[in-house]
Scaffold this motif. Sequence first.
Motif, PDB file in Angstrom:
ATOM      1  N   LYS A 192      -3.628   3.664 -13.938  1.00  0.00           N
ATOM      2  CA  LYS A 192      -3.863   3.526 -12.495  1.00  0.00           C
ATOM      3  C   LYS A 192      -5.003   2.542 -12.236  1.00  0.00           C
ATOM      4  CE  LYS A 192      -2.133   7.842 -10.669  1.00  0.00           C
ATOM      5  NZ  LYS A 192      -2.334   8.854  -9.658  1.00  0.00           N
ATOM      6  N   LEU A 193      -6.046   2.626 -13.048  1.00  0.00           N
ATOM      7  CA  LEU A 193      -7.179   1.715 -12.881  1.00  0.00           C
ATOM      8  C   LEU A 193      -6.750   0.264 -13.105  1.00  0.00           C
ATOM      9  CD1 LEU A 193     -10.209   1.188 -12.471  1.00  0.00           C
ATOM     10  CD2 LEU A 193     -10.484   1.536 -14.933  1.00  0.00           C
ATOM     11  N   VAL A 194      -6.013   0.024 -14.171  1.00  0.00           N
ATOM     12  CA  VAL A 194      -5.544  -1.337 -14.465  1.00  0.00           C
ATOM     13  C   VAL A 194      -4.598  -1.810 -13.360  1.00  0.00           C
ATOM     14  CG1 VAL A 194      -4.221  -2.761 -16.072  1.00  0.00           C
ATOM     15  CG2 VAL A 194      -5.892  -1.129 -16.948  1.00  0.00           C
ATOM     16  N   ALA A 195      -3.681  -0.947 -12.933  1.00  0.00           N
ATOM     17  CA  ALA A 195      -2.743  -1.311 -11.861  1.00  0.00           C
ATOM     18  C   ALA A 195      -3.497  -1.643 -10.580  1.00  0.00           C
ATOM     19  CB  ALA A 195      -1.743  -0.187 -11.619  1.00  0.00           C
ATOM     20  N   ALA A 196      -4.504  -0.839 -10.253  1.00  0.00           N
ATOM     21  CA  ALA A 196      -5.291  -1.093  -9.043  1.00  0.00           C
ATOM     22  C   ALA A 196      -6.017  -2.428  -9.125  1.00  0.00           C
ATOM     23  CB  ALA A 196      -6.289   0.044  -8.816  1.00  0.00           C
ATOM     24  N   LEU A 197      -6.577  -2.740 -10.291  1.00  0.00           N
ATOM     25  CA  LEU A 197      -7.275  -4.018 -10.460  1.00  0.00           C
ATOM     26  C   LEU A 197      -6.314  -5.201 -10.335  1.00  0.00           C
ATOM     27  CD1 LEU A 197      -9.708  -3.126 -13.384  1.00  0.00           C
ATOM     28  CD2 LEU A 197     -10.306  -3.524 -10.984  1.00  0.00           C
ATOM     29  N   VAL A 198      -5.131  -5.072 -10.909  1.00  0.00           N
ATOM     30  CA  VAL A 198      -4.154  -6.153 -10.833  1.00  0.00           C
ATOM     31  C   VAL A 198      -3.698  -6.355  -9.393  1.00  0.00           C
ATOM     32  CG1 VAL A 198      -1.822  -6.853 -11.507  1.00  0.00           C
ATOM     33  CG2 VAL A 198      -3.377  -5.925 -13.209  1.00  0.00           C
ATOM     34  N   VAL A 199      -3.395  -5.276  -8.702  1.00  0.00           N
ATOM     35  CA  VAL A 199      -2.961  -5.381  -7.299  1.00  0.00           C
ATOM     36  C   VAL A 199      -4.091  -5.958  -6.447  1.00  0.00           C
ATOM     37  CG1 VAL A 199      -2.246  -4.073  -5.260  1.00  0.00           C
ATOM     38  CG2 VAL A 199      -1.216  -3.568  -7.480  1.00  0.00           C
ATOM     39  N   ALA A 200      -5.306  -5.492  -6.681  1.00  0.00           N
ATOM     40  CA  ALA A 200      -6.447  -6.015  -5.918  1.00  0.00           C
ATOM     41  C   ALA A 200      -6.634  -7.507  -6.177  1.00  0.00           C
ATOM     42  CB  ALA A 200      -7.717  -5.253  -6.276  1.00  0.00           C
TER      43      ALA A 200
ATOM     44  N   ARG B 163      12.259   1.234  -6.196  1.00  0.00           N
ATOM     45  CA  ARG B 163      11.707   1.477  -4.855  1.00  0.00           C
ATOM     46  C   ARG B 163      11.125   0.205  -4.251  1.00  0.00           C
ATOM     47  NH1 ARG B 163       8.066   6.078  -6.576  1.00  0.00           N
ATOM     48  NH2 ARG B 163       6.731   5.213  -4.980  1.00  0.00           N
ATOM     49  N   ALA B 164      10.496  -0.633  -5.080  1.00  0.00           N
ATOM     50  CA  ALA B 164       9.940  -1.899  -4.589  1.00  0.00           C
ATOM     51  C   ALA B 164      11.056  -2.828  -4.129  1.00  0.00           C
ATOM     52  CB  ALA B 164       9.098  -2.569  -5.661  1.00  0.00           C
ATOM     53  N   GLY B 165      12.164  -2.837  -4.857  1.00  0.00           N
ATOM     54  CA  GLY B 165      13.301  -3.682  -4.486  1.00  0.00           C
ATOM     55  C   GLY B 165      13.990  -3.219  -3.219  1.00  0.00           C
ATOM     56  N   GLU B 166      13.934  -1.917  -2.954  1.00  0.00           N
ATOM     57  CA  GLU B 166      14.589  -1.354  -1.769  1.00  0.00           C
ATOM     58  C   GLU B 166      13.714  -1.386  -0.526  1.00  0.00           C
ATOM     59  OE1 GLU B 166      15.526   2.569  -3.088  1.00  0.00           O
ATOM     60  OE2 GLU B 166      17.315   1.941  -4.179  1.00  0.00           O
ATOM     61  N   ALA B 167      12.429  -1.646  -0.695  1.00  0.00           N
ATOM     62  CA  ALA B 167      11.500  -1.613   0.440  1.00  0.00           C
ATOM     63  C   ALA B 167      11.842  -2.709   1.440  1.00  0.00           C
ATOM     64  CB  ALA B 167      10.066  -1.775  -0.044  1.00  0.00           C
ATOM     65  N   SER B 168      11.701  -2.377   2.695  1.00  0.00           N
ATOM     66  CA  SER B 168      11.971  -3.351   3.750  1.00  0.00           C
ATOM     67  C   SER B 168      10.852  -4.391   3.791  1.00  0.00           C
ATOM     68  CB  SER B 168      12.063  -2.646   5.098  1.00  0.00           C
ATOM     69  OG  SER B 168      10.801  -2.118   5.459  1.00  0.00           O
ATOM     70  N   PRO B 169      11.161  -5.588   4.278  1.00  0.00           N
ATOM     71  CA  PRO B 169      10.117  -6.630   4.371  1.00  0.00           C
ATOM     72  C   PRO B 169       8.929  -6.189   5.227  1.00  0.00           C
ATOM     73  CG  PRO B 169      12.293  -7.576   4.718  1.00  0.00           C
ATOM     74  CD  PRO B 169      12.469  -6.085   4.654  1.00  0.00           C
ATOM     75  N   GLU B 170       9.187  -5.401   6.271  1.00  0.00           N
ATOM     76  CA  GLU B 170       8.084  -4.937   7.126  1.00  0.00           C
ATOM     77  C   GLU B 170       7.148  -4.024   6.341  1.00  0.00           C
ATOM     78  OE1 GLU B 170      11.397  -4.280   8.206  1.00  0.00           O
ATOM     79  OE2 GLU B 170      11.469  -6.193   9.242  1.00  0.00           O
ATOM     80  N   LYS B 171       7.725  -3.140   5.518  1.00  0.00           N
ATOM     81  CA  LYS B 171       6.913  -2.222   4.733  1.00  0.00           C
ATOM     82  C   LYS B 171       6.102  -2.989   3.689  1.00  0.00           C
ATOM     83  CE  LYS B 171       6.851   2.094   2.466  1.00  0.00           C
ATOM     84  NZ  LYS B 171       6.226   3.146   3.149  1.00  0.00           N
ATOM     85  N   LYS B 172       6.732  -3.994   3.064  1.00  0.00           N
ATOM     86  CA  LYS B 172       6.016  -4.810   2.084  1.00  0.00           C
ATOM     87  C   LYS B 172       4.857  -5.539   2.739  1.00  0.00           C
ATOM     88  CE  LYS B 172       9.914  -5.700  -0.985  1.00  0.00           C
ATOM     89  NZ  LYS B 172      10.809  -6.722  -1.532  1.00  0.00           N
ATOM     90  N   LYS B 173       5.112  -6.087   3.936  1.00  0.00           N
ATOM     91  CA  LYS B 173       4.083  -6.840   4.637  1.00  0.00           C
ATOM     92  C   LYS B 173       2.936  -5.919   5.025  1.00  0.00           C
ATOM     93  CE  LYS B 173       3.498 -10.237   8.271  1.00  0.00           C
ATOM     94  NZ  LYS B 173       4.146 -10.989   9.333  1.00  0.00           N
ATOM     95  N   SER B 174       3.247  -4.713   5.520  1.00  0.00           N
ATOM     96  CA  SER B 174       2.183  -3.795   5.916  1.00  0.00           C
ATOM     97  C   SER B 174       1.385  -3.340   4.705  1.00  0.00           C
ATOM     98  CB  SER B 174       2.746  -2.596   6.684  1.00  0.00           C
ATOM     99  OG  SER B 174       3.538  -1.784   5.843  1.00  0.00           O
ATOM    100  N   SER B 175       2.051  -3.134   3.555  1.00  0.00           N
ATOM    101  CA  SER B 175       1.334  -2.764   2.336  1.00  0.00           C
ATOM    102  C   SER B 175       0.400  -3.885   1.902  1.00  0.00           C
ATOM    103  CB  SER B 175       2.316  -2.460   1.207  1.00  0.00           C
ATOM    104  OG  SER B 175       3.037  -1.300   1.480  1.00  0.00           O
ATOM    105  N   ALA B 176       0.871  -5.123   2.003  1.00  0.00           N
ATOM    106  CA  ALA B 176       0.044  -6.266   1.624  1.00  0.00           C
ATOM    107  C   ALA B 176      -1.164  -6.400   2.545  1.00  0.00           C
ATOM    108  CB  ALA B 176       0.864  -7.545   1.639  1.00  0.00           C
ATOM    109  N   VAL B 177      -0.959  -6.183   3.822  1.00  0.00           N
ATOM    110  CA  VAL B 177      -2.065  -6.282   4.781  1.00  0.00           C
ATOM    111  C   VAL B 177      -3.093  -5.191   4.508  1.00  0.00           C
ATOM    112  CG1 VAL B 177      -2.677  -6.033   7.217  1.00  0.00           C
ATOM    113  CG2 VAL B 177      -0.716  -7.433   6.566  1.00  0.00           C
ATOM    114  N   ILE B 178      -2.624  -3.978   4.276  1.00  0.00           N
ATOM    115  CA  ILE B 178      -3.546  -2.868   3.986  1.00  0.00           C
ATOM    116  C   ILE B 178      -4.315  -3.165   2.700  1.00  0.00           C
ATOM    117  CG2 ILE B 178      -3.652  -0.441   3.284  1.00  0.00           C
ATOM    118  CD1 ILE B 178      -1.274   0.014   5.241  1.00  0.00           C
ATOM    119  N   GLY B 179      -3.612  -3.641   1.679  1.00  0.00           N
ATOM    120  CA  GLY B 179      -4.271  -3.984   0.422  1.00  0.00           C
ATOM    121  C   GLY B 179      -5.296  -5.081   0.602  1.00  0.00           C
ATOM    122  N   ALA B 180      -4.950  -6.108   1.373  1.00  0.00           N
ATOM    123  CA  ALA B 180      -5.875  -7.216   1.605  1.00  0.00           C
ATOM    124  C   ALA B 180      -7.110  -6.743   2.365  1.00  0.00           C
ATOM    125  CB  ALA B 180      -5.176  -8.337   2.367  1.00  0.00           C
TER     126      ALA B 180
END
Length: 140
Positions: free
Chosen positions: A40-48, A95-112
């Motif tokens: 989880k730590l490595v995944a969080a660092l990569v996503v960040a 699940r990532a492949g099935e996610a809607s573009p809006e959900k992906k965009k909101s996840s990216a914004v929250i992450g950013a």
Amino acid sequence: MMEYGSGWMERWKTRVRVLKMEVHALLLAYRDPRVPRQAKLVAALVVAYAVSPIDLIPDFIPVLGYLDDLIILPLGILLAVKMIPVEVMEDCRVRAGEASPEKKKSSAVIGAVIVVVAWMIIIVAVVVFGNKMMNWPSFL
């Protein structure tokens, strides 16, 4: 002069899409309770790192600026994927492949937003503790 066909550009676009989906799958894996803490730590660092507006090597430096994105990010993804159980990663990819573009965009914004806030906290902490440790004038 060398011409680049559409095949070359399409391969790069495909690779970018795959990297984006892997980053989204890592975000989902980070939230999964079946994933060990270290993974989880490595995944969080990569996503960040992927969503961070701040790179180790700024992008405006010719060649080297994009080199970190082309090497560090894929290596980080590879390391994180190797640490996550295979069945969990497969589920997250689906699940990532099935996610809607809006959900992906909101996840990216929250992450950013989280990354920017974290950088701001680090900068403030360095300035505040730097002032105290170095006895700098208080206006710095």
